[in-house]
Scaffold this motif. Sequence first.
Motif, mmCIF file in Angstrom:
data_model
loop_
_atom_site.group_PDB
_atom_site.id
_atom_site.type_symbol
_atom_site.label_atom_id
_atom_site.label_comp_id
_atom_site.label_asym_id
_atom_site.label_seq_id
_atom_site.Cartn_x
_atom_site.Cartn_y
_atom_site.Cartn_z
ATOM 1 N N ARG A 204 4.230 9.686 -5.229
ATOM 2 C CA ARG A 204 4.205 8.720 -4.150
ATOM 3 C C ARG A 204 5.091 9.211 -3.025
ATOM 4 N NH1 ARG A 204 7.186 4.972 -1.903
ATOM 5 N NH2 ARG A 204 8.895 5.518 -3.310
ATOM 6 N N VAL A 205 4.596 9.145 -1.798
ATOM 7 C CA VAL A 205 5.404 9.594 -0.670
ATOM 8 C C VAL A 205 5.836 8.458 0.246
ATOM 9 C CG1 VAL A 205 4.459 11.923 -0.670
ATOM 10 C CG2 VAL A 205 3.382 10.187 0.744
ATOM 11 N N ALA A 206 5.079 7.366 0.295
ATOM 12 C CA ALA A 206 5.449 6.279 1.191
ATOM 13 C C ALA A 206 4.803 4.978 0.733
ATOM 14 C CB ALA A 206 5.011 6.581 2.625
ATOM 15 N N THR A 207 5.490 3.881 1.011
ATOM 16 C CA THR A 207 4.999 2.541 0.679
ATOM 17 C C THR A 207 5.215 1.617 1.861
ATOM 18 O OG1 THR A 207 5.468 2.769 -1.680
ATOM 19 C CG2 THR A 207 5.332 0.521 -0.822
ATOM 20 N N ILE A 208 4.233 0.759 2.122
ATOM 21 C CA ILE A 208 4.426 -0.329 3.077
ATOM 22 C C ILE A 208 4.078 -1.636 2.367
ATOM 23 C CG2 ILE A 208 2.105 -0.040 4.108
ATOM 24 C CD1 ILE A 208 3.488 -0.882 6.800
ATOM 25 N N ASN A 209 5.014 -2.553 2.406
ATOM 26 C CA ASN A 209 4.830 -3.833 1.735
ATOM 27 C C ASN A 209 4.067 -4.813 2.624
ATOM 28 O OD1 ASN A 209 6.347 -3.236 -0.735
ATOM 29 N ND2 ASN A 209 8.075 -3.026 0.657
ATOM 30 N N SER A 210 3.707 -5.951 2.052
ATOM 31 C CA SER A 210 2.937 -6.939 2.808
ATOM 32 C C SER A 210 3.729 -7.485 3.993
ATOM 33 C CB SER A 210 2.502 -8.083 1.900
ATOM 34 O OG SER A 210 3.616 -8.685 1.295
ATOM 35 N N TYR B 202 10.284 5.491 1.630
ATOM 36 C CA TYR B 202 9.770 6.850 1.626
ATOM 37 C C TYR B 202 10.436 7.693 0.554
ATOM 38 C CZ TYR B 202 8.138 5.481 6.254
ATOM 39 O OH TYR B 202 7.532 4.828 7.291
ATOM 40 N N ALA B 203 9.691 8.672 0.076
ATOM 41 C CA ALA B 203 10.302 9.692 -0.768
ATOM 42 C C ALA B 203 11.285 10.493 0.075
ATOM 43 C CB ALA B 203 9.227 10.615 -1.332
ATOM 44 N N ASP B 204 12.333 10.972 -0.554
ATOM 45 C CA ASP B 204 13.348 11.723 0.177
ATOM 46 C C ASP B 204 12.766 12.949 0.868
ATOM 47 O OD1 ASP B 204 16.076 11.161 -2.212
ATOM 48 O OD2 ASP B 204 15.308 9.921 -0.558
ATOM 49 N N SER B 205 11.743 13.536 0.262
ATOM 50 C CA SER B 205 11.181 14.770 0.798
ATOM 51 C C SER B 205 10.477 14.575 2.139
ATOM 52 C CB SER B 205 10.206 15.380 -0.206
ATOM 53 O OG SER B 205 9.169 14.461 -0.517
ATOM 54 N N MET C 174 0.838 -1.196 0.000
ATOM 55 C CA MET C 174 0.000 0.000 0.000
ATOM 56 C C MET C 174 0.872 1.244 0.000
ATOM 57 S SD MET C 174 -3.144 -0.982 -0.150
ATOM 58 C CE MET C 174 -3.946 0.592 0.183
ATOM 59 N N ASP C 175 0.394 2.253 -0.725
ATOM 60 C CA ASP C 175 1.131 3.506 -0.874
ATOM 61 C C ASP C 175 0.285 4.685 -0.415
ATOM 62 O OD1 ASP C 175 1.442 2.102 -4.041
ATOM 63 O OD2 ASP C 175 3.125 2.103 -2.626
ATOM 64 N N TRP C 176 0.973 5.724 0.009
ATOM 65 C CA TRP C 176 0.361 7.044 0.133
ATOM 66 C C TRP C 176 0.943 7.922 -0.968
ATOM 67 C CZ3 TRP C 176 -3.696 8.746 2.819
ATOM 68 C CH2 TRP C 176 -4.142 8.000 3.919
ATOM 69 N N TYR C 177 0.053 8.684 -1.593
ATOM 70 C CA TYR C 177 0.427 9.631 -2.625
ATOM 71 C C TYR C 177 -0.076 11.015 -2.206
ATOM 72 C CZ TYR C 177 0.768 5.454 -5.611
ATOM 73 O OH TYR C 177 1.088 4.224 -6.136
ATOM 74 N N ARG C 178 0.438 12.028 -2.878
ATOM 75 C CA ARG C 178 -0.113 13.370 -2.684
ATOM 76 C C ARG C 178 -0.067 14.127 -3.991
ATOM 77 N NH1 ARG C 178 4.571 16.008 1.233
ATOM 78 N NH2 ARG C 178 6.220 16.201 -0.362
ATOM 79 N N GLN C 179 -0.974 15.061 -4.104
ATOM 80 C CA GLN C 179 -1.021 15.912 -5.295
ATOM 81 C C GLN C 179 -1.290 17.341 -4.859
ATOM 82 O OE1 GLN C 179 -3.794 14.711 -8.379
ATOM 83 N NE2 GLN C 179 -2.601 15.824 -9.913
#
Length: 112
Positions: free
Chosen positions: A46-52, A58-61, A33-38
């Motif tokens: 994409r700003v962050a991902t968590i795998n199963s 994470y994005a560097d920012s 699952m990912d979090w994105y922002r616009q």
Amino acid sequence: VQLMESGGGLVQPGGSLRLSCAASGSMFSIYAMDWYRQAPGKQRERVATINSDGSTNYADSVKGRFTISRDNVKNTVYLQMNNLKPEDTAVYYCNSGGHFGWGQGTQVTVSS
């Protein structure tokens, strides 16, 4: 799978928010699952991902300020955002690599 984001709001610089993303459907636990922002006028990122398996990236920012987590019993993924900056202002969405339909997102505004 349907996704519903919540938890956004207006916060001052340096403040914190915790976003939630509730997923319907079964087999949530097998998906990364990912979090994105616009932000206005910008592409979705994409700003962050968590795998199963619970591993994250994470994005560097946002590295060191944001933490992604998940609760597979509640079919929910979270984004804890600390030390927020004005440049974090955006609509935040969750998804799994863009494979699911997009939810309505939740607005995060960082301003004094």
